[in-house]
Design a protein around this motif. Structure first.
Motif, PDB file in Angstrom:
ATOM      1  N   ILE A  30       6.265  -0.731   5.546  1.00  0.00           N
ATOM      2  CA  ILE A  30       5.820  -1.896   4.774  1.00  0.00           C
ATOM      3  C   ILE A  30       6.512  -3.124   5.365  1.00  0.00           C
ATOM      4  O   ILE A  30       7.420  -3.702   4.756  1.00  0.00           O
ATOM      5  CB  ILE A  30       6.153  -1.731   3.280  1.00  0.00           C
ATOM      6  CG1 ILE A  30       5.565  -0.424   2.745  1.00  0.00           C
ATOM      7  CG2 ILE A  30       5.617  -2.896   2.472  1.00  0.00           C
ATOM      8  CD1 ILE A  30       5.942  -0.117   1.305  1.00  0.00           C
ATOM      9  N   PRO A  31       6.112  -3.535   6.556  1.00  0.00           N
ATOM     10  CA  PRO A  31       6.810  -4.626   7.259  1.00  0.00           C
ATOM     11  C   PRO A  31       6.468  -5.997   6.685  1.00  0.00           C
ATOM     12  O   PRO A  31       5.346  -6.479   6.816  1.00  0.00           O
ATOM     13  CB  PRO A  31       6.301  -4.484   8.693  1.00  0.00           C
ATOM     14  CG  PRO A  31       4.936  -3.876   8.549  1.00  0.00           C
ATOM     15  CD  PRO A  31       5.001  -2.977   7.343  1.00  0.00           C
ATOM     16  N   VAL A  32       7.443  -6.615   6.054  1.00  0.00           N
ATOM     17  CA  VAL A  32       7.195  -7.900   5.414  1.00  0.00           C
ATOM     18  C   VAL A  32       6.788  -8.959   6.431  1.00  0.00           C
ATOM     19  O   VAL A  32       5.991  -9.866   6.111  1.00  0.00           O
ATOM     20  CB  VAL A  32       8.442  -8.347   4.615  1.00  0.00           C
ATOM     21  CG1 VAL A  32       9.605  -8.642   5.533  1.00  0.00           C
ATOM     22  CG2 VAL A  32       8.117  -9.541   3.726  1.00  0.00           C
ATOM     23  N   GLU A  33       7.273  -8.844   7.659  1.00  0.00           N
ATOM     24  CA  GLU A  33       6.931  -9.835   8.684  1.00  0.00           C
ATOM     25  C   GLU A  33       5.457  -9.765   9.073  1.00  0.00           C
ATOM     26  O   GLU A  33       4.894 -10.738   9.600  1.00  0.00           O
ATOM     27  CB  GLU A  33       7.820  -9.659   9.920  1.00  0.00           C
ATOM     28  CG  GLU A  33       7.614  -8.380  10.707  1.00  0.00           C
ATOM     29  CD  GLU A  33       8.407  -7.207  10.160  1.00  0.00           C
ATOM     30  OE1 GLU A  33       8.416  -6.144  10.816  1.00  0.00           O
ATOM     31  OE2 GLU A  33       9.026  -7.349   9.078  1.00  0.00           O
ATOM     32  N   SER A  34       4.804  -8.637   8.814  1.00  0.00           N
ATOM     33  CA  SER A  34       3.366  -8.510   9.064  1.00  0.00           C
ATOM     34  C   SER A  34       2.553  -8.850   7.831  1.00  0.00           C
ATOM     35  O   SER A  34       1.453  -9.400   7.916  1.00  0.00           O
ATOM     36  CB  SER A  34       3.032  -7.082   9.521  1.00  0.00           C
ATOM     37  OG  SER A  34       3.698  -6.761  10.717  1.00  0.00           O
TER      38      SER A  34
END
Length: 244
Positions: A80-84
């Motif tokens: 769950i990559p917040v940067e994406s």
């Protein structure tokens, strides 16, 4: 340790709070203002174990050390990559964001770097205690911490530009009430982002019986919202909706 009760900017406070009897406790970080209760009396209620963290029948989470590690561990950050995820919200520097079920700030702080202000809302005192401490330690002046049920928000009508509901939809007992509150606080053509776990086995997440398919979300949302974009991975889906 309780979260200090202070007052949000007047623009954000629902003017009819006194007769809505909303149970919550607010904290405006970094601003010395009189208590919200001085202006709008609120009824304090004990949150029962049946209601859960998010104002519904969802399973209960607790802010214990092991769970906090799970919230921000390497596996979560990878899947769950917040940067994406954050760029797909299309936040602007003038946006006022409500982060529902903010927890300890996984999305709160990244959103605060993109938006004008973020109101982080949760019902679990321990979560808010940790989040408030982080706000102070990181010297973030545009995050406001608010304790309350996400189906009874103490925010003024048409006051918010973007609502973020990340991984809390499956926990809410009444999704219809959630959408109703989001529609109420959003400005016309404001945005709502719903992110949640796919209804399939994933490395972590809620029980399968609690998960909702994106089609179920969109069906309930269609009364007040229009789908703008949809993004999916094997673990989660992300829906960007516009207020009708």
């Amino acid at each position: 340790m309780s979260v200090p009760e202070q007052r949000l900017p007047p623009l954000l406070v629902e003017h009819q709070l006194a007769r809505r009897s909303v149970s919550m406790q607010s904290n405006r970080i970094g601003i010395n203002m009189p208590p919200l209760s001085n202006r709008c009396p609120m009824k304090r209620e004990k949150v029962s174990s049946e209601k859960g963290r998010r104002g519904g029948r969802g399973h209960r989470f607790w802010a214990e050390d092991e769970f906090i590690e799970r919230l921000e561990g390497s596996e979560r950050r990878e899947l769950i990559p917040v940067e994406s995820i954050l760029p797909r919200l299309s936040l602007g520097r003038d946006d006022l964001v409500a982060d529902l079920g903010a927890g300890i700030g996984y999305f709160t702080f990244p959103a605060a770097r993109e938006a004008r202000e973020v109101i982080a809302i949760d019902i679990e005192p321990k979560m808010l205690e940790i989040l408030s401490k982080r706000v102070r330690e990181r010297e973030v002046d545009n995050v406001h911490v608010l304790r309350g049920e996400i189906t009874e928000l103490s925010l003024a009508d048409s006051s918010i530009g973007h609502v973020l509901a990340a991984f809390i939809y499956h926990e809410v007992g009444s999704q219809e009430r959630l959408f109703g509150e989001c529609a109420r606080i959003l400005r016309k053509h404001g945005s709502l982002t719903v992110i949640d776990f796919q209804k399939r086995e994933t490395p972590f997440g809620p029980p399968m019986k609690d998960r909702k398919k994106p089609e179920e979300v969109l069906r309930l949302a269609s009364k007040s919202f229009t789908l703008v974009s949809r993004f999916e991975t094997p673990v989660y889906y992300q829906l960007l909706l516009s207020r009708n």
